[in-house]
Scaffold this motif. Structure first.
Motif, mmCIF file in Angstrom:
data_model
loop_
_atom_site.group_PDB
_atom_site.id
_atom_site.type_symbol
_atom_site.label_atom_id
_atom_site.label_comp_id
_atom_site.label_asym_id
_atom_site.label_seq_id
_atom_site.Cartn_x
_atom_site.Cartn_y
_atom_site.Cartn_z
ATOM 1 N N ASN A 303 -0.450 88.637 -6.364
ATOM 2 C CA ASN A 303 -0.810 87.376 -5.720
ATOM 3 C C ASN A 303 -0.535 86.156 -6.588
ATOM 4 O O ASN A 303 -1.052 85.067 -6.307
ATOM 5 C CB ASN A 303 -2.295 87.391 -5.337
ATOM 6 C CG ASN A 303 -2.588 88.395 -4.244
ATOM 7 O OD1 ASN A 303 -1.775 88.575 -3.346
ATOM 8 N ND2 ASN A 303 -3.733 89.051 -4.341
ATOM 9 N N THR A 304 0.242 86.318 -7.610
ATOM 10 C CA THR A 304 0.513 85.209 -8.525
ATOM 11 C C THR A 304 2.007 84.965 -8.600
ATOM 12 O O THR A 304 2.802 85.897 -8.681
ATOM 13 C CB THR A 304 -0.031 85.520 -9.935
ATOM 14 O OG1 THR A 304 -1.433 85.737 -9.848
ATOM 15 C CG2 THR A 304 0.252 84.377 -10.890
ATOM 16 N N ARG A 305 2.390 83.685 -8.569
ATOM 17 C CA ARG A 305 3.805 83.339 -8.672
ATOM 18 C C ARG A 305 3.974 82.235 -9.704
ATOM 19 O O ARG A 305 3.212 81.271 -9.738
ATOM 20 C CB ARG A 305 4.347 82.861 -7.332
ATOM 21 C CG ARG A 305 5.793 82.398 -7.384
ATOM 22 C CD ARG A 305 6.284 82.044 -5.999
ATOM 23 N NE ARG A 305 5.652 80.842 -5.473
ATOM 24 C CZ ARG A 305 6.213 79.630 -5.479
ATOM 25 N NH1 ARG A 305 7.418 79.478 -5.979
ATOM 26 N NH2 ARG A 305 5.589 78.596 -4.969
ATOM 27 N N LEU A 306 4.980 82.382 -10.557
ATOM 28 C CA LEU A 306 5.362 81.325 -11.490
ATOM 29 C C LEU A 306 6.784 80.897 -11.158
ATOM 30 O O LEU A 306 7.624 81.740 -10.828
ATOM 31 C CB LEU A 306 5.282 81.799 -12.942
ATOM 32 C CG LEU A 306 3.875 82.003 -13.527
ATOM 33 C CD1 LEU A 306 3.344 83.373 -13.183
ATOM 34 C CD2 LEU A 306 3.908 81.819 -15.041
ATOM 35 N N LYS A 307 7.053 79.609 -11.257
ATOM 36 C CA LYS A 307 8.363 79.096 -10.864
ATOM 37 C C LYS A 307 8.834 78.050 -11.865
ATOM 38 O O LYS A 307 8.130 77.089 -12.163
ATOM 39 C CB LYS A 307 8.285 78.461 -9.476
ATOM 40 C CG LYS A 307 9.548 77.720 -9.052
ATOM 41 C CD LYS A 307 9.322 76.999 -7.727
ATOM 42 C CE LYS A 307 10.536 76.169 -7.332
ATOM 43 N NZ LYS A 307 10.305 75.436 -6.062
ATOM 44 N N CYS A 308 10.039 78.264 -12.383
ATOM 45 C CA CYS A 308 10.741 77.234 -13.151
ATOM 46 C C CYS A 308 11.771 76.585 -12.222
ATOM 47 O O CYS A 308 12.469 77.299 -11.502
ATOM 48 C CB CYS A 308 11.482 77.834 -14.348
ATOM 49 S SG CYS A 308 10.436 78.470 -15.657
#
Length: 397
Positions: A303-308
């Protein structure tokens, strides 16, 4: 390294000490002169130290004065040769009536890093230890916790490095990182110099290894998802959910990419990496939106998203080779650090969300094709220094 108190030159010869010393300059070597065997060895002597954790290959009981016992113990080591003795230690002298134990060991202190020598030699008042001298390793030349491996036959040696390269492990080299997977295509074959075997050769798989004049080397042309894998398969657990110990702390992916002509004028995405069969899966997505001059790098974990995101990119960069890197850290806190060429973006855990990356699509025909080269995968979070070193090592290939 432990302080060397005394250096002993032990020579055994029917011709006497001086002549034996002159006949051979290497550590523990043997020469025959007529009917006489000359055995010569150089040993380092250290007082008040005892070898621990090793099993003796031979045990002797010696008498006489302390000097006589030290000479007998060291001479016994030289006589036995390297197959039986590279190190020895002599029990503390108590009295002339009480023998001292001399133990001989096949192991040598150079087989261990300086950081663990304290577990090999322990303080014991009155004990004396010896090891065969090797001029290359004696001054601990290996940097960055490199391990010095002596060659007693030539009195030389080599440094075994992890994460570094060069004669003395002096150069930071991510290709030497433990567990790294590095794909290069320079001779027309996709060669993995890391932990698994070749996964693609010319004319097979979803990509084609071609020659591209822009890089002056062979590269991989792709137009489908998963045209290469990261060392095991596209379902590698480490890349999907980080649930295995191999990538417990994070992972790093870096490569050079170039879009083929036509894409920069169209509305859509070029999907460079799509790890995971569906957008609901955990995994990695790297896509390029040329019409918005935008590059997005996502990593999704349940349930976690990281975005560059890199924006305001000069449009003509898509006609050139450019460098992309992402390094995800799981512990001690979640974060992702990304590079596009020398531009850096860091995404801390506070910026995570539960949303999915957008659905990606290819341009029709050849316009969705791109090329990859110098692909690096490391099963841990990599520092800026490691990424910069890799960038500088590969940007001219």
């Amino acid at each position: 390294m432990l302080r060397i108190l005394t250096r002993l030159l032990v020579c055994l010869s029917a011709w006497g000490f001086t002549q034996a010393q002159d006949t051979c300059e290497k550590a523990q070597c043997k020469q025959t002169f007529g009917s006489l065997d000359v055995i010569h060895g150089s040993l380092v002597k250290i007082l008040d130290k005892k070898f621990a954790l090793w099993t003796a290959s031979k045990t002797l009981s010696l008498t006489g004065s302390q000097e006589e016992r030290e000479r007998s113990c060291s001479e016994a080591c030289v006589k036995e040769g390297k197959d039986v003795c590279r190190s020895a230690h002599l029990e503390a002298f108590q009295s002339e009536d009480t023998p001292s134990t001399c133990e001989l060991f096949v192991e040598n202190v150079y087989d261990h890093l300086p950081s663990v020598l304290s577990t090999i030699r322990t303080d014991n008042t009155g004990w004396t230890s010896f090891h065969v001298l090797n001029s290359f390793c004696e001054d601990a030349p290996c940097q960055n916790i490199g391990k010095c491996v002596p060659d007693f036959s030539t009195n030389e040696g080599v440094c075994e490095c992890t994460g570094y390269s060069g004669k003395f492990c002096q150069d930071l080299d991510p290709l030497e990182e433990d567990g790294s997977v590095y794909f290069t295509f320079d001779d027309g074959q996709m060669k993995n110099l890391g932990r698994s075997g070749d996964v693609l050769t010319e004319g097979t798989g979803d990509g084609l290894v071609i020659y591209d004049i822009a890089r002056n080397t062979r590269v991989l042309q792709c137009n489908l998802t998963n045209c290469f894998d990261f060392g095991d398969a596209t379902s590698t657990k480490c890349l999907k959910d980080f649930s295995v110990s191999y990538c417990a702390g994070g992972m790093t992916l870096a490569f050079w990419v170039r879009l083929l002509r036509g894409g920069e004028d169209r509305d859509g995405y070029v999907l460079i990496v799509g790890q995971g069969s569906k957008m609901s899966d955990t995994g990695i997505v790297i896509n390029v939106k040329p019409y918005r001059t935008e590059v997005n790098i996502y990593i999704k974990l349940s349930n976690t998203r990281l975005k560059c995101q890199f924006t305001n990119i000069p449009n003509d960069i898509y006609r050139q080779w450019f460098f992309l890197s992402m390094s995800y850290q799981k512990t001690p806190e979640k974060k992702m650090v990304c590079f596009m060429n020398e531009d850096r973006v860091e995404v801390p855990a506070s910026s995570t969300s539960a949303s999915n990356p957008p659905a990606s699509k290819f341009f029709p025909g050849d316009e969705g094709k791109f090329m990859l080269d110098d692909i690096l995968y490391i099963p841990k979070f990599s520092t800026d220094e490691i990424i910069s070193s890799y960038y500088n090592k590969t940007k001219t290939n």
